[in-house]
Scaffold this motif. Structure first.
Motif, mmCIF file in Angstrom:
data_model
loop_
_atom_site.group_PDB
_atom_site.id
_atom_site.type_symbol
_atom_site.label_atom_id
_atom_site.label_comp_id
_atom_site.label_asym_id
_atom_site.label_seq_id
_atom_site.Cartn_x
_atom_site.Cartn_y
_atom_site.Cartn_z
ATOM 1 N N THR A 142 0.827 -1.201 0.000
ATOM 2 C CA THR A 142 0.000 0.000 0.000
ATOM 3 C C THR A 142 0.865 1.255 0.000
ATOM 4 O O THR A 142 0.531 2.264 -0.640
ATOM 5 C CB THR A 142 -0.931 0.003 1.223
ATOM 6 N N LEU A 143 1.995 1.198 0.686
ATOM 7 C CA LEU A 143 2.905 2.341 0.746
ATOM 8 C C LEU A 143 3.651 2.566 -0.561
ATOM 9 O O LEU A 143 3.963 3.703 -0.925
ATOM 10 C CB LEU A 143 3.923 2.138 1.874
ATOM 11 N N VAL A 144 3.945 1.493 -1.279
ATOM 12 C CA VAL A 144 4.877 1.561 -2.410
ATOM 13 C C VAL A 144 4.181 1.670 -3.757
ATOM 14 O O VAL A 144 4.623 2.414 -4.638
ATOM 15 C CB VAL A 144 5.808 0.331 -2.403
ATOM 16 N N THR A 145 3.099 0.942 -3.962
ATOM 17 C CA THR A 145 2.541 0.786 -5.311
ATOM 18 C C THR A 145 2.074 2.098 -5.932
ATOM 19 O O THR A 145 2.206 2.289 -7.146
ATOM 20 C CB THR A 145 1.376 -0.213 -5.287
ATOM 21 N N ALA A 146 1.542 3.003 -5.122
ATOM 22 C CA ALA A 146 1.044 4.259 -5.680
ATOM 23 C C ALA A 146 2.162 5.149 -6.206
ATOM 24 O O ALA A 146 1.911 6.070 -6.994
ATOM 25 C CB ALA A 146 0.234 5.014 -4.617
ATOM 26 N N SER A 147 3.387 4.883 -5.802
ATOM 27 C CA SER A 147 4.532 5.672 -6.267
ATOM 28 C C SER A 147 5.227 5.027 -7.458
ATOM 29 O O SER A 147 6.212 5.571 -7.959
ATOM 30 C CB SER A 147 5.545 5.850 -5.119
ATOM 31 N N HIS A 148 4.733 3.881 -7.903
ATOM 32 C CA HIS A 148 5.344 3.180 -9.040
ATOM 33 C C HIS A 148 4.228 2.722 -9.981
ATOM 34 O O HIS A 148 3.999 1.532 -10.193
ATOM 35 C CB HIS A 148 6.175 1.986 -8.554
ATOM 36 N N LEU A 149 3.533 3.704 -10.548
ATOM 37 C CA LEU A 149 2.332 3.413 -11.322
ATOM 38 C C LEU A 149 2.603 2.699 -12.636
ATOM 39 O O LEU A 149 1.693 2.125 -13.223
ATOM 40 C CB LEU A 149 1.568 4.718 -11.587
ATOM 41 N N SER A 150 3.834 2.712 -13.093
ATOM 42 C CA SER A 150 4.153 2.021 -14.340
ATOM 43 C C SER A 150 4.413 0.531 -14.128
ATOM 44 O O SER A 150 4.534 -0.224 -15.099
ATOM 45 C CB SER A 150 5.372 2.654 -15.013
ATOM 46 N N GLN A 151 4.495 0.105 -12.881
ATOM 47 C CA GLN A 151 4.757 -1.300 -12.563
ATOM 48 C C GLN A 151 3.441 -1.996 -12.216
ATOM 49 O O GLN A 151 2.702 -1.561 -11.348
ATOM 50 C CB GLN A 151 5.718 -1.419 -11.375
ATOM 51 N N GLN A 152 3.170 -3.095 -12.897
ATOM 52 C CA GLN A 152 1.959 -3.861 -12.617
ATOM 53 C C GLN A 152 2.192 -4.833 -11.457
ATOM 54 O O GLN A 152 3.220 -5.510 -11.387
ATOM 55 C CB GLN A 152 1.516 -4.645 -13.844
ATOM 56 N N PHE A 153 1.197 -4.890 -10.555
ATOM 57 C CA PHE A 153 1.229 -5.792 -9.409
ATOM 58 C C PHE A 153 -0.018 -6.676 -9.433
ATOM 59 O O PHE A 153 -1.109 -6.214 -9.803
ATOM 60 C CB PHE A 153 1.230 -5.017 -8.087
ATOM 61 N N LEU A 154 0.153 -7.918 -8.993
ATOM 62 C CA LEU A 154 -0.964 -8.836 -8.813
ATOM 63 C C LEU A 154 -0.864 -9.420 -7.414
ATOM 64 O O LEU A 154 0.127 -10.074 -7.077
ATOM 65 C CB LEU A 154 -0.930 -9.947 -9.862
ATOM 66 N N VAL A 155 -1.875 -9.166 -6.594
ATOM 67 C CA VAL A 155 -1.922 -9.691 -5.234
ATOM 68 C C VAL A 155 -2.859 -10.892 -5.229
ATOM 69 O O VAL A 155 -4.035 -10.762 -5.589
ATOM 70 C CB VAL A 155 -2.427 -8.617 -4.244
ATOM 71 N N VAL A 156 -2.357 -12.056 -4.833
ATOM 72 C CA VAL A 156 -3.189 -13.256 -4.819
ATOM 73 C C VAL A 156 -3.483 -13.658 -3.376
ATOM 74 O O VAL A 156 -2.607 -13.674 -2.527
ATOM 75 C CB VAL A 156 -2.524 -14.422 -5.581
ATOM 76 N N GLY A 157 -4.754 -13.929 -3.113
ATOM 77 C CA GLY A 157 -5.147 -14.359 -1.780
ATOM 78 C C GLY A 157 -5.286 -13.248 -0.772
ATOM 79 O O GLY A 157 -5.404 -13.502 0.429
ATOM 80 N N ALA A 158 -5.303 -11.999 -1.209
ATOM 81 C CA ALA A 158 -5.464 -10.830 -0.343
ATOM 82 C C ALA A 158 -5.769 -9.652 -1.272
ATOM 83 O O ALA A 158 -5.865 -9.819 -2.490
ATOM 84 C CB ALA A 158 -4.218 -10.568 0.493
ATOM 85 N N GLU A 159 -5.925 -8.470 -0.693
ATOM 86 C CA GLU A 159 -6.164 -7.293 -1.528
ATOM 87 C C GLU A 159 -5.768 -6.033 -0.777
ATOM 88 O O GLU A 159 -5.669 -6.040 0.460
ATOM 89 C CB GLU A 159 -7.626 -7.199 -1.948
ATOM 90 N N LEU A 160 -5.531 -4.976 -1.526
ATOM 91 C CA LEU A 160 -5.250 -3.670 -0.929
ATOM 92 C C LEU A 160 -6.571 -2.936 -0.729
ATOM 93 O O LEU A 160 -7.479 -3.044 -1.561
ATOM 94 C CB LEU A 160 -4.315 -2.857 -1.817
#
Length: 223
Positions: A142-160
């Motif tokens: 949650t802290l990191v992803t918003a600052s790296h919008l060009s990088q795709q993330f997939l969270v499995v078994g949980a969610e932000l």
């Protein structure tokens, strides 16, 4: 003086081996943008009502099965924890990568330490996708992803709780952890992390990302 033929042969063999090892493993080199091979089946989403940002979709079981990544898909598996649900997710990702010939690398975050550096290390590797497995990674992501919008993330078994457009999640009633501030869901069930559901999670999630259906939660309720 010319070197002995035996020495020349040894040097040539070593050079060939070195070239072969580096050509397929060097992520510092650019590669074609990955695409979806195959198409989503009926029922993955409603074409008349595409998902809204942070929205939840409940795809028809198996509607993602016809989609796989193109050759050379670069994925980092970011994982933390040795609990049974996390191990099941890790195994599912590894098996999917082997079956689909995905170039998979793994970053294991150190338990009990600041996990943000591990996420940054995964980003700096330059993958097409970072797959997260392990509840302890949710808050740092949650802290990191918003600052790296060009990088795709997939969270499995949980969610932000409030994902940006580059964060996709796959969840179900027995999972649905959304961070320490919200606490563990009352329906959390470690036994729900079956091999079948975890395999469906990685395939459904990747199928969504490859089709630019990102920033949403994919809800698996019939696996």
């Amino acid at each position: 003086m010319r070197p002995p033929l035996r020495a020349v042969a040894v040097l040539a063999t070593a050079a060939a081996l070195a070239a072969g090892c580096s050509s397929g493993d060097d992520w510092s080199r650019p590669h074609p943008k990955p695409i979806a091979v195959g198409a989503l089946g009926p029922g993955f989403i409603d074409p008349a009502a595409p998902p809204t940002p942070e929205g939840t979709v409940t795809p028809r079981p198996g509607s993602w099965a016809g989609v796989r990544p193109s050759k050379g898909y670069r994925v980092v598996l970011l994982t933390e924890g040795d609990d049974r649900p996390t191990r099941a997710l890790v195994t599912a990702v590894q098996e999917w990568a082997e079956q689909e010939h995905v170039d998979l690398r793994t970053v294991v975050a150190e338990d009990g330490h600041d996990l943000v550096p591990s996420i940054i290390r995964a980003i700096e590797m330059g993958p097409d996708l970072i797959v997260s497995a392990g509840n302890e990674l949710v808050d740092p992501l949650t802290l990191v992803t918003a600052s790296h919008l060009s990088q795709q993330f997939l969270v499995v078994g949980a969610e932000l709780a409030e994902p940006t457009h580059n964060v996709t999640a796959v969840d179900w009633a027995g999972a649905s952890f959304r961070g320490e501030g919200l606490g563990m869901s009352s329906t959390y069930d470690p036994d729900s992390f079956t091999a079948e559901r975890c395999a469906a999670a990685i395939r459904a999630g990747v199928a969504a990302v490859l089709n630019d259906l990102t920033g949403i939660v994919i809800w698996l309720d019939q696996i």
